[in-house]
Design an enzyme around this catalytic site. Structure first.
Site, PDB file in Angstrom:
ATOM      1  N   CYS A 130      49.595  35.911  44.156  1.00 35.58           N
ATOM      2  CA  CYS A 130      48.616  36.897  43.694  1.00 35.58           C
ATOM      3  C   CYS A 130      49.084  37.514  42.382  1.00 35.58           C
ATOM      4  CB  CYS A 130      48.412  38.000  44.732  1.00 35.58           C
ATOM      5  SG  CYS A 130      47.191  39.201  44.136  1.00 35.58           S
ATOM      6  N   THR A 193      44.438  32.232  41.125  1.00 31.96           N
ATOM      7  CA  THR A 193      43.797  32.532  39.832  1.00 31.96           C
ATOM      8  C   THR A 193      44.779  32.457  38.660  1.00 31.96           C
ATOM      9  OG1 THR A 193      44.190  34.853  40.294  1.00 31.96           O
ATOM     10  CG2 THR A 193      42.004  33.990  40.830  1.00 31.96           C
ATOM     11  N   GLY A 265      35.669  29.278  46.261  1.00 33.83           N
ATOM     12  CA  GLY A 265      35.927  30.716  46.158  1.00 33.83           C
ATOM     13  C   GLY A 265      34.791  31.484  45.506  1.00 33.83           C
ATOM     14  N   THR A 266      34.876  31.639  44.193  1.00 40.84           N
ATOM     15  CA  THR A 266      33.934  32.478  43.450  1.00 40.84           C
ATOM     16  C   THR A 266      32.472  32.120  43.730  1.00 40.84           C
ATOM     17  OG1 THR A 266      35.613  32.790  41.758  1.00 40.84           O
ATOM     18  CG2 THR A 266      33.355  33.228  41.090  1.00 40.84           C
TER      19      THR A 266
END
Ligand SMILES: Cc1cc2nc3c(=O)[nH]c(=O)nc-3n(C[C@H](O)[C@H](O)[C@H](O)COP(=O)(O)O)c2cc1C
Length: 314
Positions: A130, A193, A265-266
């Site tokens: 993260c 990310t 995901g997004t």
């Protein structure tokens, strides 16, 4: 009938599309919009031992072809997950992978210990990647020794399938995939990310409260494909591809690059049924291409040898 089911250790997946951590809550929030039993699997939001509020707003901003977030692992904590979410999830016929985040190696172990006492969990995904927290997060995921230690320590506590989620914010992701594989991980999830930033030129201020955040969505897909390609050539364990997938053909590209399956995901923020739609589109693509078994596509990229600079890294 196209064959799309697969397994990683004891975890059986009915198709090759899972929903990615942090983009589908705990799996119980989208049941009005989509039949979650039609997903290959659900990966929960990262869970830590104690609940976390995450970072102050603004913590999400739309960017060209993507989304920048600095949520900072806001979550309800493992105890509430067990008490409030797991009972429902046990009633749904869907493979459940619990994603875990922590600030220390001991915390990862303690969360796993608690979850080991619960049934209805098919595996763990360990988030060491993260970019939006001060402690843990990228400090773990950009350090090969830490990647190895976390994998070793968690591996010793569970026989359930163990995925290590890697960050793209490193020079050679192959080294990190190898560190996880060597210590007994069953799969690596590639990728979390990319560090990014958005600025308001008029106010001269960063848009996110944390200045930088994690970039996701279609903008990152080419990077994710390259990272999957690199990681999958470095290890024998399966690689799960993640990054910017919005349609079935995107997902097929990840299989060709070397992924056994993908996470979406997004795209879930635009349409919570994206994962189910993408699974259907993958099947339709295979029917059109006369591919009877999706596993034959994994790593089937017709790359000309010697043209990738990755060759000098591996
Ligand atoms: C709003 C948001 C929250 C996220 N939260 C988590 C998280 O808690 N744990 C995690 O491992 N990844 C988290 N991710 C990363 C995604 O699981 C995924 O790896 C990344 O977004 C790339 O895939 P995508 O382009 O399909 O979104 C988050 C992503 C977004 C956009």
């Amino acid at each position: 009938m196209v064959q799309s089911a697969f397994h990683i250790g004891s975890a059986e997946f009915k198709n090759r599309v899972l929903v990615a951590s942090g983009t589908f809550g705990y799996g119980d929030e989208c049941t009005d919009a989509v039949d979650i039993s039609r997903l290959g699997g659900i990966i929960t939001k990262s869970l830590s031992m104690k609940p976390r509020d995450g970072n102050p707003p603004p913590r999400i901003v739309e960017t060209t072809g993507g989304m920048l977030n600095s949520i900072g692992l806001a979550n309800i904590g493992v105890h509430r997950f067990i008490a409030e979410k797991l009972p429902f999830l046990r009633t749904v016929e869907v493979t459940l992978i619990v994603n875990i985040a922590a600030s220390t190696v001991d915390e990862y172990c303690a969360v796993v210990d608690l979850l080991e006492g619960e049934d209805g969990i098919d595996g763990y995904e360990i988030n060491i990647s993260c970019p939006n927290v001060k402690e843990g997060g990228l400090n773990f995921g950009t350090n090969c020794q830490m990647t190895a230690e976390i994998t070793r320590r968690v591996r010793a506590r569970t026989k359930r399938p163990l995925f290590i989620k890697l960050t793209p914010n490193v020079t050679h992701i192959a080294d990190f995939a190898r560190a996880a594989a060597d210590e007994g991980a069953d799969a690596v999830s590639v990728m979390n990310t990319l560090i990014g930033m958005a600025i308001n030129a008029r106010t001269r201020r960063p848009i996110l409260s944390t200045v930088t955040g994690g970039l996701s969505g279609p903008a990152v897909k080419p990077v994710a494909l390259a990272k999957v390609y690199e990681a999958s050539r470095a290890v024998k364990i399966p690689v799960i591809g993640i990054g910017g997938i919005t349609c079935g053909v995107d997902a097929i590209e990840f299989l060709l690059a070397g992924a056994i399956a993908v996470q979406v995901g997004t795209a879930n923020f635009l349409d919570p049924a994206a994962g189910v739609r993408i699974a259907g589109e993958m099947t339709a693509f295979c029917e059109e291409q006369k591919v009877a078994d999706m596993s034959t596509l994994v790593g089937a990229l017709d790359a000309r040898t010697g043209v990738s600079v990755l060759d000098s890294w591996l």
